[in-house]
Design a protein around this motif. Structure first.
Motif, PDB file in Angstrom:
ATOM      1  N   ALA A  13     -47.570  32.275 -36.161  1.00  0.00           N
ATOM      2  CA  ALA A  13     -46.405  32.048 -35.299  1.00  0.00           C
ATOM      3  C   ALA A  13     -45.863  33.368 -34.752  1.00  0.00           C
ATOM      4  N   PHE A  14     -45.402  33.326 -33.499  1.00  0.00           N
ATOM      5  CA  PHE A  14     -44.678  34.457 -32.938  1.00  0.00           C
ATOM      6  C   PHE A  14     -43.194  34.115 -32.937  1.00  0.00           C
ATOM      7  N   ILE A  15     -42.407  34.984 -33.560  1.00  0.00           N
ATOM      8  CA  ILE A  15     -40.962  34.784 -33.670  1.00  0.00           C
ATOM      9  C   ILE A  15     -40.275  35.935 -32.953  1.00  0.00           C
ATOM     10  N   GLY A  16     -39.481  35.602 -31.949  1.00  0.00           N
ATOM     11  CA  GLY A  16     -38.777  36.617 -31.181  1.00  0.00           C
ATOM     12  C   GLY A  16     -37.286  36.598 -31.478  1.00  0.00           C
ATOM     13  N   PHE A 166     -38.663  29.309 -43.628  1.00  0.00           N
ATOM     14  CA  PHE A 166     -39.711  30.313 -43.767  1.00  0.00           C
ATOM     15  C   PHE A 166     -39.147  31.501 -44.528  1.00  0.00           C
ATOM     16  N   ILE A 167     -40.026  32.358 -44.996  1.00  0.00           N
ATOM     17  CA  ILE A 167     -39.626  33.560 -45.716  1.00  0.00           C
ATOM     18  C   ILE A 167     -39.788  34.748 -44.777  1.00  0.00           C
ATOM     19  N   ALA A 201     -44.646  32.502 -44.631  1.00  0.00           N
ATOM     20  CA  ALA A 201     -44.113  33.859 -44.738  1.00  0.00           C
ATOM     21  C   ALA A 201     -44.394  34.606 -43.440  1.00  0.00           C
ATOM     22  N   ALA A 202     -43.334  35.126 -42.814  1.00  0.00           N
ATOM     23  CA  ALA A 202     -43.465  35.899 -41.583  1.00  0.00           C
ATOM     24  C   ALA A 202     -42.978  37.316 -41.829  1.00  0.00           C
ATOM     25  N   GLY A 222     -46.711  34.505 -39.794  1.00  0.00           N
ATOM     26  CA  GLY A 222     -45.987  34.739 -38.555  1.00  0.00           C
ATOM     27  C   GLY A 222     -45.619  36.197 -38.394  1.00  0.00           C
ATOM     28  N   VAL A 223     -45.318  36.577 -37.162  1.00  0.00           N
ATOM     29  CA  VAL A 223     -44.929  37.933 -36.801  1.00  0.00           C
ATOM     30  C   VAL A 223     -43.565  37.871 -36.120  1.00  0.00           C
TER      31      VAL A 223
END
Length: 257
Positions: A13-16, A166-167, A201-202, A222-223
């Motif tokens: 996942a991409f998290i912005g 999420f962590i 976990a991101a 994720g990032v």
């Protein structure tokens, strides 16, 4: 099942992150929708605060710009409500405890549920002191996103067992901001987390290049990118939308490669 799971359905996942209200509430909505169009799987919205102790200068300055433009907690609830009418992508607040406390825990999380917020990250809320906040959040179906830092190694599994949504794995010590290298042994931390939970976990703090995103994407679920996005907004102001789209698109493409 938490709506946040949607972000991790296809792994990587991409998290912005954006600071809500920088440079205006209306532009924040435009920018978030551009990021989602480019492939963002989840968006963190920072509630601007006058003393953001975990933030580096880039996000501190964004907080000042947003507060100067009149951003308030209530306006950010309105932003989430407006976004929720346009997208199902998970939305999470990042805030310090003070604004939540002053709003009132029960009232804050009820309002969060009513506008369609999915989760909250509170960097200055120690794991051992989450009980009262977590009780109110659970009541209204809002995930509290737990942070695990490199210094948390002795407590990783304890924190991970209680995690929801999420962590957030902190890649490096210090405040937020881009970094040329990330030397933390993230692989061992992710392995310890996965021993006790299936919660994704991101990794965040310092990630800003496609090469870094690709590297982290091989390790974690994720990032998370914040300062690099906020820098684009600082540079281009109200015209940042197209630049955010191109940046997020490139970062999303790099994850999992």
């Amino acid at each position: 099942m938490s709506n946040i799971n949607r972000a991790f359905q296809n792994k990587s996942a991409f998290i912005g992150f954006v600071t809500g209200g920088d440079p205006s509430i209306e532009k924040s909505e435009e920018f978030i929708l551009e990021m989602i169009r480019a492939g963002a799987d989840l968006v963190e919205i920072g509630i601007p605060f006058s003393d953001p102790i975990a933030e580096g200068p880039v996000i501190q300055e964004a907080n000042i710009r947003a507060l100067s433009a009149g951003a308030t907690v209530e306006k950010l609830f309105g932003l989430v409500k407006s976004l929720r009418a346009k997208t199902e992508v998970p939305l999470v607040f990042l805030t310090y405890l003070n604004p939540v406390f002053h709003y009132g825990y029960d009232a804050f999380f009820k309002r969060s549920r009513d506008v369609g917020l999915d989760g909250i990250i509170i960097p200055d809320l120690p794991f051992e002191e989450q009980a009262e906040v977590r009780e109110a959040a659970v009541k209204y179906g809002i995930d509290i996103i737990s942070l695990i830092a490199p210094t948390s190694r002795s407590r990783i599994q304890e924190i991970a067992k209680a995690a929801t949504g999420f962590i957030y794995l902190v890649s490096s010590m210090g405040v937020t901001g881009v970094r040329s290298e990330i030397r933390t042994d993230l692989g061992s931390i992710v392995a310890a987390v996965r021993d006790v939970t299936k919660v994704p976990a991101a990794v965040g703090f310092g990630i800003h290049t496609p090469a870094q995103a690709s590297q982290i994407g091989k390790i974690a679920d994720g990032v998370i990118v914040g300062s690099a996005i906020v820098k684009i907004i600082a540079e281009h102001g109200g015209d940042a939308g197209k630049y955010l789209y191109e940046y997020v698109k490139a970062m999303k493409a790099a994850i999992g490669q």
